[in-house]
Design a protein around this motif. Structure first.
Motif, PDB file in Angstrom:
ATOM      1  N   VAL A 148      12.175  -9.442  -4.560  1.00 22.70           N
ATOM      2  CA  VAL A 148      12.655  -8.560  -3.498  1.00 22.70           C
ATOM      3  C   VAL A 148      11.855  -7.267  -3.574  1.00 22.70           C
ATOM      4  CG1 VAL A 148      14.618  -7.303  -2.535  1.00 22.70           C
ATOM      5  CG2 VAL A 148      14.991  -9.500  -3.677  1.00 22.70           C
ATOM      6  N   ILE A 149      11.306  -6.854  -2.442  1.00 22.12           N
ATOM      7  CA  ILE A 149      10.542  -5.611  -2.377  1.00 22.12           C
ATOM      8  C   ILE A 149      11.212  -4.709  -1.357  1.00 22.12           C
ATOM      9  CG2 ILE A 149       8.289  -4.559  -1.926  1.00 22.12           C
ATOM     10  CD1 ILE A 149       7.055  -7.351  -2.530  1.00 22.12           C
ATOM     11  N   SER A 150      11.724  -3.569  -1.804  1.00 20.49           N
ATOM     12  CA  SER A 150      12.477  -2.665  -0.930  1.00 20.49           C
ATOM     13  C   SER A 150      11.793  -1.311  -0.842  1.00 20.49           C
ATOM     14  CB  SER A 150      13.905  -2.487  -1.463  1.00 20.49           C
ATOM     15  OG  SER A 150      14.598  -1.529  -0.707  1.00 20.49           O
ATOM     16  N   ALA A 151      11.385  -0.953   0.384  1.00 18.91           N
ATOM     17  CA  ALA A 151      10.701   0.317   0.634  1.00 18.91           C
ATOM     18  C   ALA A 151      11.378   1.024   1.808  1.00 18.91           C
ATOM     19  CB  ALA A 151       9.225   0.071   0.923  1.00 18.91           C
ATOM     20  N   PRO A 152      12.477   1.699   1.560  1.00 15.08           N
ATOM     21  CA  PRO A 152      13.258   2.293   2.657  1.00 15.08           C
ATOM     22  C   PRO A 152      12.508   3.317   3.494  1.00 15.08           C
ATOM     23  CG  PRO A 152      14.557   2.212   0.645  1.00 15.08           C
ATOM     24  CD  PRO A 152      13.155   1.865   0.265  1.00 15.08           C
ATOM     25  N   THR A 153      11.588   4.066   2.891  1.00 18.12           N
ATOM     26  CA  THR A 153      10.917   5.111   3.664  1.00 18.12           C
ATOM     27  C   THR A 153       9.725   4.584   4.462  1.00 18.12           C
ATOM     28  OG1 THR A 153       9.427   5.813   1.870  1.00 18.12           O
ATOM     29  CG2 THR A 153      11.608   6.869   1.987  1.00 18.12           C
ATOM     30  N   PHE A 154       9.405   3.310   4.289  1.00 20.48           N
ATOM     31  CA  PHE A 154       8.393   2.703   5.162  1.00 20.48           C
ATOM     32  C   PHE A 154       9.098   2.206   6.415  1.00 20.48           C
ATOM     33  CE2 PHE A 154       6.107  -0.772   7.069  1.00 20.48           C
ATOM     34  CZ  PHE A 154       4.812  -0.308   7.097  1.00 20.48           C
ATOM     35  N   GLU A 184       0.834  -1.208   0.000  1.00 15.76           N
ATOM     36  CA  GLU A 184       0.000   0.000   0.000  1.00 15.76           C
ATOM     37  C   GLU A 184       0.871   1.262   0.000  1.00 15.76           C
ATOM     38  OE1 GLU A 184      -3.258   0.334  -0.355  1.00 15.76           O
ATOM     39  OE2 GLU A 184      -3.374  -1.843  -0.640  1.00 15.76           O
ATOM     40  N   HIS A 185       1.976   1.203   0.724  1.00 18.51           N
ATOM     41  CA  HIS A 185       2.928   2.313   0.758  1.00 18.51           C
ATOM     42  C   HIS A 185       3.491   2.599  -0.635  1.00 18.51           C
ATOM     43  CE1 HIS A 185       6.333   4.729   2.301  1.00 18.51           C
ATOM     44  NE2 HIS A 185       7.102   4.018   1.494  1.00 18.51           N
ATOM     45  N   ILE A 191      11.880  -4.994  -6.771  1.00 15.54           N
ATOM     46  CA  ILE A 191      10.997  -3.830  -6.813  1.00 15.54           C
ATOM     47  C   ILE A 191      11.532  -2.809  -5.824  1.00 15.54           C
ATOM     48  CG2 ILE A 191       8.639  -3.005  -6.427  1.00 15.54           C
ATOM     49  CD1 ILE A 191       7.667  -5.845  -7.069  1.00 15.54           C
ATOM     50  N   ASN A 192      11.777  -1.590  -6.311  1.00 15.76           N
ATOM     51  CA  ASN A 192      12.434  -0.570  -5.490  1.00 15.76           C
ATOM     52  C   ASN A 192      11.653   0.724  -5.430  1.00 15.76           C
ATOM     53  OD1 ASN A 192      15.070  -1.990  -7.074  1.00 15.76           O
ATOM     54  ND2 ASN A 192      15.148  -1.899  -4.845  1.00 15.76           N
ATOM     55  N   GLU A 193      11.638   1.327  -4.259  1.00 17.37           N
ATOM     56  CA  GLU A 193      11.109   2.669  -4.081  1.00 17.37           C
ATOM     57  C   GLU A 193      12.067   3.709  -4.634  1.00 17.37           C
ATOM     58  OE1 GLU A 193       9.775   5.575  -0.355  1.00 17.37           O
ATOM     59  OE2 GLU A 193      10.298   3.475   0.003  1.00 17.37           O
ATOM     60  N   PHE A 194      13.390   3.400  -4.566  1.00 20.80           N
ATOM     61  CA  PHE A 194      14.414   4.335  -5.034  1.00 20.80           C
ATOM     62  C   PHE A 194      14.962   3.902  -6.389  1.00 20.80           C
ATOM     63  CE2 PHE A 194      15.886   5.543  -0.447  1.00 20.80           C
ATOM     64  CZ  PHE A 194      14.706   6.272  -0.270  1.00 20.80           C
TER      65      PHE A 194
END
Length: 528
Positions: free
Chosen positions: A155-161, A96-97, A124-127
């Motif tokens: 791989v799912i990477s969401a650093p700001t979550f 969701e993020h 999958i990357n946020e950045f």
């Protein structure tokens, strides 16, 4: 969360117009700059910083305990269990993020250079800079492969979550959670790109042994005659530096597997420590940092954009990520024959281990299981100076299975292929850390060269009374007195006491290996 729900959430994210799939290196660089995620160095490499997480966060890494992992994983402080419902809740929150982000980036590729054992992966990357990192570190597909690509792990990477431990069941805001059942690695709260790389390595360390393939935390290269060498060691011991040899072709710098056909690289790039990097000492690595490369936590000059590789103001764990193709003499594809020589690397901060020694089969198994080194500053959060550590198989943080699984396989292969094994200390001489000096890289290179060329197979040796190791009496290009650690110390009694203390640490650590043969157990140091 059932499989249908997980798939639905993933497909919904992937189908959004804001999701950018398999962008070229140039377009990813443009995205990094336009999104203010990083800047360019004078060579065109992207420079990004990672905030407070400048190394791996092992306390925040978990494996979901489920029907697949429960009976196979070696549970403990390294492989921490977490409930499936915790993973499922965080997975939903992270998806969701990401759906709310202006852009999300996807890379499809592979782990494993041997097509017979390749794992199709999706990152999958946020950045954007993390996606560039993944594109350069893993194996990039051809257009035909991409058209038919079906990811087996994501791989799912969401650093700001950032997680809330009181609600989400984590240890901190950061988390790295592996689910073998759902075939997902979920990363949040940390911007350190190394978590992406090492999570896939952990997956391969789980899957490959089931196919009777030994996965290894090592670098590898091959000589002109086809002779293959492996370099085992934890971060900072010299794997990348010593395998990048202008006279040998590089297979890879960190992660490999050994099948019945030979050795193959798990990755498609290198992730090199670049603290104190110079063109003079490490020309291959230095010159590989160009357009498309990623610099992590390196300080640049404000005007010239020239990297200051000696600056440790952000961390000592400064890194450079680049594709293998940035190095001239590589093996392509990254596949070679069976190893002729294995080198165990240790950065001994006590200054008591010999710079080089040749190991018997039993000693090789003992030191492989021990995995001794000094944990160097920056490789993990909170480590500011070298600390003695034992990491089974020179890679315990990335091994989901029991160390005995990997050690047994290595022993069988050493026997089968008559492989020579050496222990090389890249750490301190003339005293412990703070008193002695780091062994010169030129001396270490000379010792490695002699070992790989077979110059030390039948030479005079001197037995170390405490560690029981056979030390070559002479190595071309290395002062004889350096080869015997005790000779380099002014205070001989201090050496003896320090060496015995280290020997006892070996002994105490090895007590946990209760099922090894008496011959292997007896191959360690004498601390009395």
């Amino acid at each position: 969360m059932n499989t249908v729900m997980k798939t639905s959430l993933l497909e919904e994210l992937l189908s959004q117009q804001t999701t950018k799939k398999n962008l070229s290196v140039a377009r990813l660089v443009e995205k990094v700059l336009s999104r203010n995620e990083g800047v360019l160095s004078n060579t065109g490499a992207v420079l990004a910083t990672t905030g407070k997480y400048t190394g791996r966060s092992p306390e925040d890494k978990f494996i979901v305990k489920d029907s697949i992992s429960e009976s196979k994983v070696d549970w403990g402080t390294v492989n921490q269990p977490i409930e499936e419902k915790v993973f499922e809740s965080l997975y939903t929150k992270v998806m969701e993020h990401l759906k709310q982000k202006d852009e999300v980036f996807v890379f499809n590729g592979f782990a494993g250079a041997d097509h017979n054992y390749q794992l199709p992966i999706q990152v999958i990357n946020e950045f954007a800079w993390h996606n560039l990192f993944a594109k350069q570190l893993f194996i990039r597909p051809t257009e035909e492969q991409l058209a038919n690509h079906q990811a087996e792990f994501t791989v799912i990477s969401a650093p700001t979550f950032k997680a809330d431990p009181s609600i989400d069941g984590t240890n901190s805001e950061a988390f790295i959670i592996v689910s073998f059942k759902h075939k997902v690695i979920l990363i949040g709260g940390t911007e350190y790109a190394g978590e992406i790389k090492k999570s896939i390595f952990s997956i391969m360390n789980f899957l490959l042994p089931e196919q009777n393939i030994l996965s290894m935390h090592c670098s590898a290269n091959v000589g002109n005659e086809g002779d293959v060498a492996l370099f085992f060691g934890l971060s900072g011991t010299g794997k990348t530096t010593l395998s990048a040899d202008p006279y040998r072709k590089l297979i890879g710098d960190d992660e490999h597997a050994w099948s019945s056909s030979g050795v193959f690289n798990i990755e498609g790039g290198c992730y090199a420590k670049c603290i104190n990097l110079s063109e003079e000492k490490e020309p291959q690595i230095y010159n590989a940092i160009k357009f498309g490369s990623v610099l992590e936590n390196v300080v640049l000059d404000e005007e010239t954009r020239i990297p200051n590789f000696d600056n440790t103001s952000l961390t000592e764990n400064t890194r450079a990520a680049y594709p293998l193709e940035h190095i001239d003499n590589i093996v392509n594809p990254s596949i070679a024959g069976h190893p002729n020589t294995i080198v165990f690397l240790t950065a001994d901060a006590s200054g008591t281990l010999p710079p080089i020694s040749k190991l018997t089969k039993e000693q090789a198994m003992y030191h492989f299981l021990s995995g001794y080194t000094s944990k160097l500053a920056g490789t993990e959060r909170g480590v500011t100076e070298p600390q003695a550590t034992f990491s089974a198989c020179f890679g315990a943080p990335f091994l989901p299975l029991s160390p005995a699984t990997y050690a047994t396989m290595l022993g069988e292969k050493i026997d089968l292929y008559n492989t020579n094994v050496f222990l090389i200390n890249t750490g301190w001489t003339g005293g412990s850390y703070g008193v002695g000096n780091r062994i010169r890289l030129s001396y270490t290179r000379a010792m490695v060269h002699a070992a790989l060329e077979g110059e030390l197979n039948n030479v005079e040796t001197i037995k170390d009374e405490i560690f029981g190791l056979e030390i070559p009496a002479h190595v071309a290009g290395v002062p004889d007195e350096l080869l015997i650690p005790r000779n380099t110390w002014e205070d001989k009694e201090a050496y003896d006491e320090t060496a015995r203390n280290l020997a006892k640490k070996f002994h105490d650590n090895f007590k946990k290996f209760t099922h090894v043969s008496p011959e292997i157990a007896a191959a360690g140091p004498n601390f009395k």
